[in-house]
Structures are given as structure tokens and as C-alpha cells.
Write a protein that holds these residues in place. Structure first.
Motif, mmCIF file in Angstrom:
data_model
loop_
_atom_site.group_PDB
_atom_site.id
_atom_site.type_symbol
_atom_site.label_atom_id
_atom_site.label_comp_id
_atom_site.label_asym_id
_atom_site.label_seq_id
_atom_site.Cartn_x
_atom_site.Cartn_y
_atom_site.Cartn_z
ATOM 1 N N ASP A 13 0.675 -1.365 0.003
ATOM 2 C CA ASP A 13 0.055 0.184 -0.046
ATOM 3 C C ASP A 13 0.919 1.356 0.145
ATOM 4 O O ASP A 13 0.550 2.198 -0.899
ATOM 5 C CB ASP A 13 -0.968 -0.162 1.199
ATOM 6 N N ALA A 14 1.786 1.179 0.927
ATOM 7 C CA ALA A 14 2.875 2.301 0.868
ATOM 8 C C ALA A 14 3.489 2.685 -0.291
ATOM 9 O O ALA A 14 3.674 3.954 -0.757
ATOM 10 C CB ALA A 14 3.701 2.101 2.151
ATOM 11 N N TYR A 15 3.910 1.601 -1.267
ATOM 12 C CA TYR A 15 4.671 1.967 -2.373
ATOM 13 C C TYR A 15 3.437 2.571 -3.223
ATOM 14 O O TYR A 15 3.886 3.280 -4.422
ATOM 15 C CB TYR A 15 5.242 0.783 -2.876
ATOM 16 N N ALA A 16 2.067 1.948 -3.429
ATOM 17 C CA ALA A 16 1.335 2.474 -4.247
ATOM 18 C C ALA A 16 1.126 4.006 -3.966
ATOM 19 O O ALA A 16 0.867 4.665 -4.876
ATOM 20 C CB ALA A 16 0.017 1.797 -3.916
ATOM 21 N N VAL A 17 0.884 4.394 -2.576
ATOM 22 C CA VAL A 17 0.793 5.698 -2.196
ATOM 23 C C VAL A 17 1.915 6.493 -2.940
ATOM 24 O O VAL A 17 1.630 7.550 -3.346
ATOM 25 C CB VAL A 17 0.597 5.814 -0.628
ATOM 26 N N GLN A 18 3.172 6.098 -2.520
ATOM 27 C CA GLN A 18 4.336 6.765 -3.090
ATOM 28 C C GLN A 18 4.275 6.993 -4.446
ATOM 29 O O GLN A 18 4.685 8.219 -5.183
ATOM 30 C CB GLN A 18 5.635 6.156 -2.716
ATOM 31 N N SER A 19 3.787 6.134 -5.033
ATOM 32 C CA SER A 19 3.677 6.195 -6.661
ATOM 33 C C SER A 19 2.633 7.060 -7.091
ATOM 34 O O SER A 19 3.098 7.996 -8.008
ATOM 35 C CB SER A 19 3.273 4.698 -7.264
ATOM 36 N N TYR A 67 12.685 2.514 -0.819
ATOM 37 C CA TYR A 67 13.296 3.420 -1.882
ATOM 38 C C TYR A 67 12.234 4.564 -1.992
ATOM 39 O O TYR A 67 11.088 4.346 -1.623
ATOM 40 C CB TYR A 67 13.640 2.494 -3.331
ATOM 41 N N GLY A 68 12.825 5.551 -2.421
ATOM 42 C CA GLY A 68 11.761 6.643 -2.945
ATOM 43 C C GLY A 68 12.554 7.123 -4.341
ATOM 44 O O GLY A 68 13.412 6.694 -4.850
ATOM 45 N N VAL A 69 11.853 8.228 -4.863
ATOM 46 C CA VAL A 69 12.154 8.822 -6.169
ATOM 47 C C VAL A 69 13.046 10.245 -5.918
ATOM 48 O O VAL A 69 13.012 10.809 -4.726
ATOM 49 C CB VAL A 69 10.757 9.091 -7.003
ATOM 50 N N THR A 84 7.060 5.713 6.412
ATOM 51 C CA THR A 84 8.205 6.295 5.845
ATOM 52 C C THR A 84 8.040 6.030 4.273
ATOM 53 O O THR A 84 8.186 7.012 3.339
ATOM 54 C CB THR A 84 9.440 5.906 6.513
ATOM 55 N N ILE A 85 7.677 4.863 3.756
ATOM 56 C CA ILE A 85 7.759 4.523 2.265
ATOM 57 C C ILE A 85 6.677 5.383 1.716
ATOM 58 O O ILE A 85 7.014 5.824 0.673
ATOM 59 C CB ILE A 85 7.460 2.990 1.937
ATOM 60 N N SER A 86 5.666 5.441 2.319
ATOM 61 C CA SER A 86 4.453 6.311 1.776
ATOM 62 C C SER A 86 4.882 7.699 1.503
ATOM 63 O O SER A 86 4.652 8.268 0.421
ATOM 64 C CB SER A 86 3.326 6.239 2.546
ATOM 65 N N ASP A 87 5.813 8.186 2.381
ATOM 66 C CA ASP A 87 6.236 9.653 2.168
ATOM 67 C C ASP A 87 7.529 9.521 1.517
ATOM 68 O O ASP A 87 8.415 10.590 1.873
ATOM 69 C CB ASP A 87 6.382 9.992 3.874
#
Length: 261
Positions: free
Chosen positions: A38-44, A80-82, A155-158
Motif C-alpha cells: 500500500d505504501a509503495y502504491a501511495v508513493q507512486s 526506496y523513493g524517487v 516512511t515509504i508512503s512519504d
């Protein structure tokens, strides 16, 4: 897994927090059962909104690469993040402190890719072949979520707490130095606060880049030629206040300096 509408709503909330330089309450406290995917989906979704607003993707960051941080967060792999173009500064920059909700600095190496990397079977040798050069970098951590009680999902979401990065020093080819033994002294206002060597990042900083290529493959994505990859910190985060000058000495690889006003 959260419903698509809820993921979109969280991404909107974080986009607004980034725009307004504010923080929001813990996501995990308000969304019971929220998981890493879910967190990576939010980040995307957040990254998509930033790019629709004019930002350009220039790379990725890797976080939680040291064993001590993994133990502290209760996870067994990095995150990871962008990296977007408006997050990148040159050494010597004067950076607006109020651009961030909070500021912490980490010492890293950045891999600039000359060739694309695509998982799921990327190895450290693939990373070394694909890397055009490695250069010293500082990561500016910034959280749009309240710090107390954060989990890896928050954190991943952010965007994995990615705020900005500062590039400097001397670019080197991967075979010019032993990257495991690249060290740095991190100072704030002329006082050394932290030090470390890059081998603390998974044994070799290129290991993090290989992990990232393989992780992105799980999400149907890959690393493009020209991307900047922040390979993970080999120091603890150092808190920074308004007016502070930050200096990182990488010895043979030169130094990085910036000031927050």
C-alpha cells in the motif's frame, strides 16, 4: 490492501503537505492494516502528482541499508523513493530551510548510470558495469508525517523521507577506488558530528543499487540510463537547524558544503 480510492486520498494529503510544508498524523494509525505494498502504491501516486505538476524524475534513493537501522525499524530489507529534479542541489548551495518540515542530513555515495538496469536478476557486477561514475552526495531527509511512532509503512508512503540531495566532490570510476572504503567526516558548524565508511551499506554500496533494480522489477519498473541513485547512508542522520553550515569531507573524493537559511 487499501482500496484504490483510499490510496489516492492519502497521496493527495501528502502532496498538499509537501506543497504547504506541513506534517500530517501517522498514516498507519488512521489506516489499520496498511501494508508495505500500500505504501509503495501511495508513493507512486504522490510521485505521479508531482510530475503532473511539472517535476521531472531524475533518479531514486535507497534507505534503511544499514543493519542497525533495519533492526531499529523491525524490517529485513531497505526501502526506496524517487528523486525529482527540483530536489537536486550543487555543493555550495544556500538552501531554504523552510522548504522542509524538518531537516536531517545523511552521508552517501551517488551512482550515475551510463546504462539501464532491469531486474529481477541484477547483480553487483551488473551495477558496476552500468555505472558511469560515482560521486559524493548528501541526502536531506524530510518527513511530511509526524516523526513520533512512524513505521516503515509511513516512511515509504512519504517517499522514503526524501527531501533533497546535494552533489559535490570528485566523480570517480567504479574501478578507480575501493568503494567499500570510501569514508567521510560530517560536520555541522565546523564541529564533526558523524563519520563512516561506505562498506556499511550492505557490505558494498553497489549492493543497494542491485537491490533497487530487483525491487523495482516487482513493480514493473526499471532504472534508466542517466539516473542518479543514492545508494544509502553510512552515517546516522544529523539534525540541522536554520543557519547551520554542513560540510562533508570525503578525503580523496573531495568535499560537499551547503548552508540552510
Amino acid at each position: 490492501m487499501l482500496e484504490t480510492s483510499r490510496i489516492s486520498a492519502i497521496a493527495d494529503e501528502l502532496f498538499a503537505a509537501d506543497r504547504d510544508r506541513t506534517t500530517v498524523p501517522l498514516l498507519t494509525a488512521r489506516n489499520p492494516g496498511m501494508v508495505v505494498e500500500d505504501a509503495y502504491a501511495v508513493q507512486s501516486e504522490w510521485a505521479k502528482r508531482r510530475q503532473e505538476a511539472g517535476a521531472r524524475l531524475v533518479g531514486h534513493k535507497i534507505g534503511l541499508t544499514s543493519k542497525v537501522m533495519q533492526v531499529a525499524t523491525g524490517i529485513t530489507e531497505p526501502d526506496y523513493g524517487v528523486i525529482l529534479d527540483d530536489m537536486v542541489y550543487d555543493s555550495g548551495s544556500v538552501i531554504e530551510y523552510d522548504r522542509f518540515s524538518n531537516v536531517r542530513i545523511e552521508v552517501e555515495l551517488a551512482f550515475v548510470l551510463g546504462e539501464a538496469l532491469e531486474g529481477p536478476h541484477t547483480t553487483i557486477f551488473d551495477v558496476l558495469r552500468a555505472t558511469e561514475y560515482v560521486v559524493p552526495a548528501l541526502e536531506v531527509l524530510n518527513s511530511h508525517i509526524e516523526l513520533e511512532g512512524r513505521t516503515i509503512v509511513d516512511t515509504i508512503s512519504d517517499n522514503a523521507a526524501m527531501g533533497a540531495m546535494v552533489l559535490g566532490g570528485r566523480p570517480v570510476a567504479v574501478d578507480e577506488v575501493d568503494l567499500r572504503w570510501v569514508g567521510a567526516l560530517l560536520s555541522r558548524n565546523e564541529t564533526i558530528e558523524e563519520s563512516g565508511v561506505a562498506g556499511a551499506v550492505l557490505g558494498h554500496p553497489a549492493m543497494g543499487v542491485a537491490w533497487l533494480a530487483n525491487k523495482l522489477a516487482q513493480h514493473g519498473r526499471s532504472l534508466a540510463a542517466g539516473e542518479i541513485i543514492l545508494a544509502g547512508s553510512f552515517t546516522r542522520p544529523m539534525w540541522v537547524e536554520r543557519g547551520d553550515t554542513v560540510h562533508a569531507d570525503y578525503h580523496d573524493l573531495g568535499s560537499i558544503q551547503c548552508r540552510f537559511i
